[in-house]
Structures are given as structure tokens and as C-alpha cells.
Design an enzyme around this catalytic site. Structure first.
Site, short mmCIF file in Angstrom:
data_model
loop_
_atom_site.label_atom_id
_atom_site.label_comp_id
_atom_site.label_asym_id
_atom_site.label_seq_id
_atom_site.Cartn_x
_atom_site.Cartn_y
_atom_site.Cartn_z
N HIS A 1 0.82 -1.21 0.00
CA HIS A 1 0.00 0.00 0.00
C HIS A 1 0.86 1.26 0.00
O HIS A 1 1.89 1.34 0.66
CB HIS A 1 -0.94 0.01 1.21
N ASP A 2 0.44 2.23 -0.81
CA ASP A 2 1.01 3.58 -0.85
C ASP A 2 2.42 3.63 -1.43
O ASP A 2 3.11 4.65 -1.30
CB ASP A 2 1.01 4.22 0.56
N GLY B 1 5.11 -1.00 2.77
CA GLY B 1 4.25 0.15 2.55
C GLY B 1 4.99 1.48 2.50
O GLY B 1 6.04 1.65 3.12
#
Length: 263
Positions: free
Chosen positions: A121-122, A139
Site C-alpha cells: 500500500h502507498d 508500505g
């Protein structure tokens, strides 16, 4: 019109541009947008709020746009954005972003992503990168243009890797990597400038020499980080602008790091 194999399951709300091909047993969710001439192989799952550009190639068994592996995620409509002309090989996993960051995971253009690569994520990945098999990004990782990640390299959350860096096989990164640096090992250690990569991308000998001098000031001079930055500024003032600009990107990267650099 898009070409969809009869065994594929494509939600009627998904948006498929002209020339898109969807392979056998692939699943495409309702909030997915796929650009022109992208080819999705068999047994791929594309879900979430995922936007994919044109001329991409997805090989079999990848999971694209699944929920982030973050216990704080609570179903927010976060996103995954993939650009154009990317090759994404078997068993890759790209997750949505989280509201704790910008809410989006991004992959740029013309990237070669080998098998079993994980983009958590991200993560933000630039253009023209190469990720070898089993490269793993935690992340919030940021990867600059033209970076090469060798097989089984792994990156700690929130780390940044500058443009044109080369990360060796099985390297474990817990700090940031300035542009142009070649590094390897666990723990990671810098081993010079990615000279061969710079030659292939058209850097002149003078530009490469300026980058090598900046590297020596940062890594081989025995100076503190602040002293090295001051010496780099002084060296840049003596260079033609194209060479100064090449060296400057290494120094300016130092002002963006929050985890410190591999040094």
C-alpha cells in the site's frame, strides 16, 4: 471493442477501452478502468478502485488492486494507479493505498516487473524501472526512475530509492538510497556509482565524473553529512550546468530523507 474470454468474469460496471484483451478465468471488478490495448492474461484478479493505462501486459496469476495488508484499513475507497507500457509478470501483488498516506499506490510507465514482486500500500514507483523476481516493497516506499531492483531485494516501509540506483540481489534496505548509488548486502552497503547504467542512459563522461566526485564527498571523504553537503555545493559551483545538475540531484535527495541514508 474489448475481447473477453467466455470464462472470464467482468463486472458490467468495469470500463474496458478498445483493444483490451481479458484472458480465461480472469476476474475484473466494478471499479476497474483499463486503457487501450492492455492485455490481461489468464487467472488474473483485478479489483478495487484500480485504473490501468494503455499497452500493459499482465501475465497469469497476478492479484491487482486487492485490499492493503494494513490492519488500519477499514474499506475506504483508496486507489491503485498503473500507467502505460508496463510488463507485469506472474504472481505479482499490487495493493491499494491507505488513508494514512495519499490514498493511492502508483506504478508509472514502461516498467518491467518480474514474477512474485510485491508493491504494498502507498508505494510510488516511477518510470523505466526493472524489478527482478521476488523484489518486495513494504508500505509507503518510493522508487525513482530507472531504478533496478535485483532478485529477492526487500525494502523497509517509508524508504526512498533515488533515480538510477542499483540494488543488488538479496539486499535488505532499512534506510534511503541516494540517486546513482550501487549497493548490495544485508545490511546494505554502498559500493560506488551505477556507472554502467548511466552510460546506457546517455550520461556523458563529464556528467558521470561529476556524479562520482559527489559520491566520493558523501561516502569516501570522512566528512559529516552536513560537511559533505557543503563540499558538494562548492564542487557544483565549478561545473558546467549539465554536470552540476547531475551531481545536484544526489545532494538535493539528502534534504528529502526521513530515515537517513545507507552510508
Amino acid at each position: 471493442m474489448a475481447t473477453i474470454h467466455p470464462t472470464a468474469i467482468v463486472d458490467p460496471k468495469a470500463e474496458l477501452a478498445a483493444g483490451v484483451e481479458i484472458g480465461p478465468y480472469t476476474i475484473v471488478g466494478p471499479n476497474v478502468v483499463i486503457g487501450e490495448n492492455t492485455v490481461v492474461g489468464p487467472h488474473v484478479v483485478i479489483e478495487g478502485h484500480t485504473t490501468i493505462g494503455k499497452n500493459n501486459k499482465f501475465f497469469q496469476f497476478s492479484s491487482i488492486g486487492a485490499a492493503p495488508q494494513d490492519k488500519k484499513w477499514n474499506g475506504e475507497p483508496t486507489r491503485l494507479e498503473i500507467g502505460d507500457d508496463n510488463t507485469i509478470r506472474e504472481f505479482c501483488t499490487f495493493n491499494l493505498g491507505t488513508v494514512q498516506d495519499k490514498g493511492v499506490t502508483k506504478l508509472g510507465n514502461n516498467n518491467w516487473i518480474s514474477a512474485y514482486v510485491h508493491l504494498a500500500h502507498d508505494c510510488i514507483v516511477g518510470n523505466n524501472t526493472v524489478f527482478s523476481n521476488n523484489a518486495q516493497m513494504a508500505g509507503h516506499v518510493e522508487i525513482g526512475d530507472w531504478v533496478i531492483m535485483s532478485g529477492f531485494a526487500n525494502v523497509h516501509q517509508f524508504c526512498k530509492i533515488g533515480a538510477h540506483a542499483f540494488v543488488g540481489m538479496s539486499t535488505s534496505l532499512t534506510q534511503d538510497v541516494p540517486p546513482y548509488v550501487l549497493l548490495n548486502g544485508n545490511p546494505a552497503a554502498a559500493h560506488g556509482v551505477n556507472i554502467e547504467g548511466l552510460k546506457r542512459r546517455g550520461f556523458t563522461r563529464e556528467q558521470i565524473n561529476a556524479i562520482r566526485n559527489a559520491y566520493k564527498l558523501l561516502y569516501r571523504s570522512g566528512l559529516t553529512l552536513d560537511e559533505a553537503k557543503a563540499a558538494m555545493i562548492a564542487a557544483e559551483a565549478e561545473l558546467p550546468e549539465d554536470c552540476a545538475a547531475a551531481a545536484r540531484s544526489m545532494r538535493e535527495f539528502l534534504d528529502t530523507t526521513t530515515r537517513g541514508i545507507v552510508r
